[in-house]
Design a protein around this motif. Structure first.
Motif, short mmCIF file in Angstrom:
data_model
loop_
_atom_site.label_atom_id
_atom_site.label_comp_id
_atom_site.label_asym_id
_atom_site.label_seq_id
_atom_site.Cartn_x
_atom_site.Cartn_y
_atom_site.Cartn_z
N SER A 323 62.15 44.50 53.14
CA SER A 323 62.85 43.89 54.28
C SER A 323 64.35 43.78 54.06
O SER A 323 65.12 43.74 55.02
CB SER A 323 62.26 42.51 54.56
N GLU A 324 64.79 43.74 52.80
CA GLU A 324 66.22 43.64 52.50
C GLU A 324 66.86 45.01 52.25
O GLU A 324 68.05 45.08 51.96
CB GLU A 324 66.44 42.73 51.29
N GLY A 325 66.07 46.05 52.34
CA GLY A 325 66.61 47.39 52.17
C GLY A 325 66.48 47.95 50.78
O GLY A 325 66.98 49.05 50.51
N ARG A 326 65.83 47.24 49.85
CA ARG A 326 65.65 47.77 48.50
C ARG A 326 64.62 48.91 48.53
O ARG A 326 63.62 48.84 49.24
CB ARG A 326 65.15 46.69 47.55
N TYR A 358 74.77 54.84 45.40
CA TYR A 358 74.13 53.53 45.51
C TYR A 358 73.10 53.36 44.41
O TYR A 358 72.50 54.34 43.95
CB TYR A 358 73.42 53.38 46.86
N ASP A 359 72.90 52.13 44.02
CA ASP A 359 71.84 51.81 43.07
C ASP A 359 70.51 51.73 43.81
O ASP A 359 70.43 51.22 44.93
CB ASP A 359 72.14 50.47 42.38
N TRP A 360 69.46 52.25 43.19
CA TRP A 360 68.15 52.24 43.83
C TRP A 360 67.68 50.83 44.18
O TRP A 360 66.93 50.63 45.14
CB TRP A 360 67.11 52.91 42.92
N SER A 364 70.55 46.42 51.49
CA SER A 364 71.40 47.02 52.53
C SER A 364 72.75 46.35 52.57
O SER A 364 73.80 47.01 52.72
CB SER A 364 70.71 46.90 53.90
N LYS A 365 72.79 45.03 52.42
CA LYS A 365 74.05 44.29 52.44
C LYS A 365 74.92 44.67 51.24
O LYS A 365 76.14 44.85 51.38
CB LYS A 365 73.77 42.79 52.44
N GLN A 366 74.32 44.78 50.08
CA GLN A 366 75.07 45.17 48.89
C GLN A 366 75.66 46.57 49.05
O GLN A 366 76.78 46.83 48.61
CB GLN A 366 74.16 45.11 47.66
N ARG A 367 74.92 47.46 49.69
CA ARG A 367 75.42 48.82 49.88
C ARG A 367 76.62 48.85 50.83
O ARG A 367 77.53 49.66 50.66
CB ARG A 367 74.29 49.73 50.38
#
Length: 704
Positions: A323-326, A358-360, A364-367
């Protein structure tokens, strides 16, 4: 024949055949038929064989279908000899439009390859100038033919590939209207054609020469009798005559082979010169290197069959995102990519993870935050070289030289791709700016010829200057050592390939060694830019994303080299290619290699080695299998997984699997951007001078 109709439709759709071209073709063919009936050598070449509807298939970049170039093939008897020639319909029509009275003999003799602007004409048959393209011509003396390959009619038609004595391999001629068998029959009037006992579909050719037996005896000087007396004697008493000759041959060979003198070896400087001539621009450091590893013989396990799978789909990708994009189940996703690649519309997203943009494990926010920083970093570096004045540049030779080299390469990088076609083209400016900015990002490495080849596909996929730059920087982290000035990284890989071939195919290795080719220099370009010039544009994207997974083992790209060599070895054997012919043949198969069969075979080789007991230590080390360095290196077990390749043995589970070229770990902080540096930082400046590596002047002008 339904597939043939589909190809015809594709031709018309892309404009290779228009009404005006067909109209002019009929006029030309009528005139050719008139010359065929005359058969007058004084008025022009005598037509021995002629067939229209013979196509060359080329790849339409970024599309799955082939583009077809229609042409006409002939066997012509000229005062200079007998020639096999193919010309495109468009070229013949253009010449006819310029001079309708042009006779067949005027265009049958081909002296040079040039450029002519042309396009489809109107319904009245007039031709107008629209685009520039090279003439498409094949022409060679039939005496220069070494062999040819003829396919079965699996496509609804057959095709023929001609291979010359110097190793030149011409594009396949597809006989959509039949006639390949008739052409071979016509060739047999001038050549002796024999099927290869080793390779299905390969035919070896020899000149008809009734006096060859007599001349061979005379030149060998095995007998005191004259050749005519000897042939007569041979007919009367072949047994004793042959034994007498063999005894003299045995004595001759004994004197040669038992000599204590070392056989002559081609000087390394001469090898470098021949390589430069065979592959234009290639530069090989001719300094002596340590000898290659001698691999102890072992019995290899059976090579299993391998089945490739479908590419990673968007549904599979999104299913493994929380849900957070990870991104979850990274190992499983990497294995899907290894087995089938990535769907084209998903590459822009997935490549950023594969190339460490990007790190796997990022959200999404971190990216979003990472990208903002990367945008700022990129334009700050770009401003550094953009703000250098012309006056400053006069005293900044390093920047000046790099700028000149980049400008030279950009103007000829993948110009046949739709993305880079035409002038002016703003995409070329992006290519230039990214490469110049990379010089600011990595001062030590800077720019070396060949790097533009690596950037071009990434820019096409990303279609964004900043994203393309950082993905390219990640790619260079993997392959930077290929571009070292001392070429140590390249030589290490060539040595590893040599070691692998000793074990995988001793017969081929011995053949290469006997023809001064065991140094594997003919694979130099393959390794330097990771097969960029060997596969078509869509295929190279698929190949790279497979290699970026780091699966199934370290140095999998070397097994891909072995699979290509395994595919081509029968042609080398049957044609008895020597040093220069091997180089030329490998160069000529560029853009004709089929990717999926090579990946299938390479994975089969990996599984074969992984299942082999008592695998030699050097092989285990090359492929990243665990082994005891202090022992003999012949332990009977390896830790390499055979079923499933979730994590390469040499890659820590917490890190992103990447392709393991023989690189040193150079990830040390440099006080620069993102805390990463290239492998080149441990070797000092690597900017080349005018002798730097130039892969090919124009790889797509296959007819020049």
């Amino acid at each position: 024949m339904a597939s043939g109709g589909k190809k015809e439709a594709a031709v018309k759709k892309r404009g290779y055949i228009g009404n005006s071209v067909n109209w002019m073709t009929k006029k030309i063919q009528n005139r050719a038929t008139h010359n065929l009936s005359r058969g007058n050598m004084k008025s022009g070449p005598r037509v021995i064989y002629q067939k229209d509807g013979v196509y060359i298939h080329t790849i339409v970049h970024n599309e799955d279908e082939d583009a077809l170039i229609e042409g006409q093939v002939e066997i012509l008897e000229k005062p200079q000899g007998v020639f096999i020639e193919w010309r495109s319909v468009a070229d013949m029509a253009a010449e006819y439009a310029v001079n309708p009275k042009h006779e067949q003999d005027s265009w049958a003799v081909i002296d040079a390859v040039g450029y002519r602007n042309e396009s489809q004409g109107s319904e009245t048959g007039s031709a107008t100038i629209q685009t520039r393209r090279p003439k498409q011509i094949i022409s060679f003396d039939i005496k220069d033919l070494k062999s040819f390959k003829r396919s079965k009619q699996s496509l609804g038609w057959s095709y023929i590939i001609f291979i010359q004595k110097d190793g030149t391999t011409h594009p396949a001629l597809h006989f959509h209207k039949g006639g390949s068998r008739e052409m071979i029959n016509s060739m047999e009037r001038f050549l002796s054609v024999q099927r290869s006992p080793n390779t299905p579909g390969l035919f070896l050719v020899h000149e008809h020469d009734p006096g060859a037996l007599s001349r061979s005896f005379d030149e060998l000087q095995l007998f005191k009798e004259t050749s005519q007396d000897l042939v007569s004697k041979f007919v009367k008493d072949p047994y004793s005559t042959t034994l007498t000759g063999f005894s003299k041959v045995t004595k001759f060979l004994g004197e040669v082979l038992m000599t204590t003198d070392t056989p002559p070896v081609r000087p390394s400087e001469e090898v470098a010169d021949i390589l430069h001539e065979a592959i234009p621009g290639i530069t090989i450091n001719a300094q002596d290197e340590p000898g290659f590893d001698i691999v102890s013989k072992c019995e290899l396990a059976e090579r299993p069959d391998v089945v490739r799978s479908s590419p990673l789909s968007r549904l599979q990708w999104e299913k493994n995102m929380d849900s957070e994009g990870r991104i979850q189940n990274v190992d499983e996703l990497q294995e899907i990519i290894f087995r089938g690649g990535i769907e084209p519309n998903l590459r822009r997203e997935v490549w950023k993870f594969q190339l460490q943009y990007y790190d796997w494990n990022s959200t999404s926010k971190q990216r979003e935050e990472v990208r903002k920083k990367k945008v700022d970093d990129y334009f700050r570096m770009k401003l550094q070289w953009k703000s250098v004045t012309e006056d400053q540049k006069m005293r900044f030779s390093v920047l000046r030289d790099r700028e000149s080299l980049i400008d030279k390469d950009v103007t000829r990088t993948d110009r046949t791709q739709t993305y880079f076609m035409g002038d002016p083209n703003p995409k070329l400016e992006l290519l230039n700016d990214i490469l110049m900015t990379y010089c600011m990002y990595n001062f030590d490495l800077g720019y070396v010829q060949g790097m533009s080849d690596l950037l071009a596909p990434i820019l096409v996929i990303m279609d964004n200057e900043v994203d393309a730059f950082w993905c390219f920087a990640g790619f260079m982290e993997i392959v930077a050592r290929n571009f070292e000035m001392d070429q140590k990284g390249m030589k290490d890989q060539l040595q590893q390939l040599n070691t692998l071939m000793q074990l995988l195919d001793p017969q081929l290795y011995n053949y290469l060694e006997s023809h001064e080719s065991s140094n594997m220099y003919f694979c130099f370009r393959w390794l330097l830019i990771l097969f960029k010039r060997e596969f078509t544009f869509p295929d190279i994207m698929r190949l790279w994303e497979v290699l970026w997974t780091g699966l199934p083992c370290k140095n999998f790209h070397l097994l891909l080299c072995a699979s290509i060599l395994d595919t081509e070895k029968s042609i080398m054997f049957d044609n008895n290619f020597g040093f220069t012919e091997i180089l030329k043949h490998i160069n000529d198969i560029s853009y004709t290699i089929e990717l999926e069969p090579m990946l299938t075979k390479a994975e089969g080789i990996y599984l074969q080695l992984a299942n082999t007991t008592k695998l030699p230590g050097p092989i285990k080390e090359i492929l990243g299998f665990d082994f005891d360095r202090k022992g003999s290196g012949d332990s009977s077990k390896t830790s390499t997984p055979v079923e499933g390749y979730s994590t390469p043995a040499s890659t820590p589970e917490h890190s992103t699997p990447v392709m393991s070229l023989p690189l040193k770990d150079s990830r040390v902080g440099n006080g620069g951007h993102m805390g990463s540096s290239s492998a080149s930082q441990e070797t000092g400046p690597t900017t080349p001078d005018d002798s730097s590596i130039e892969i090919l002047p124009d790889p797509h002008n296959v007819f020049e």
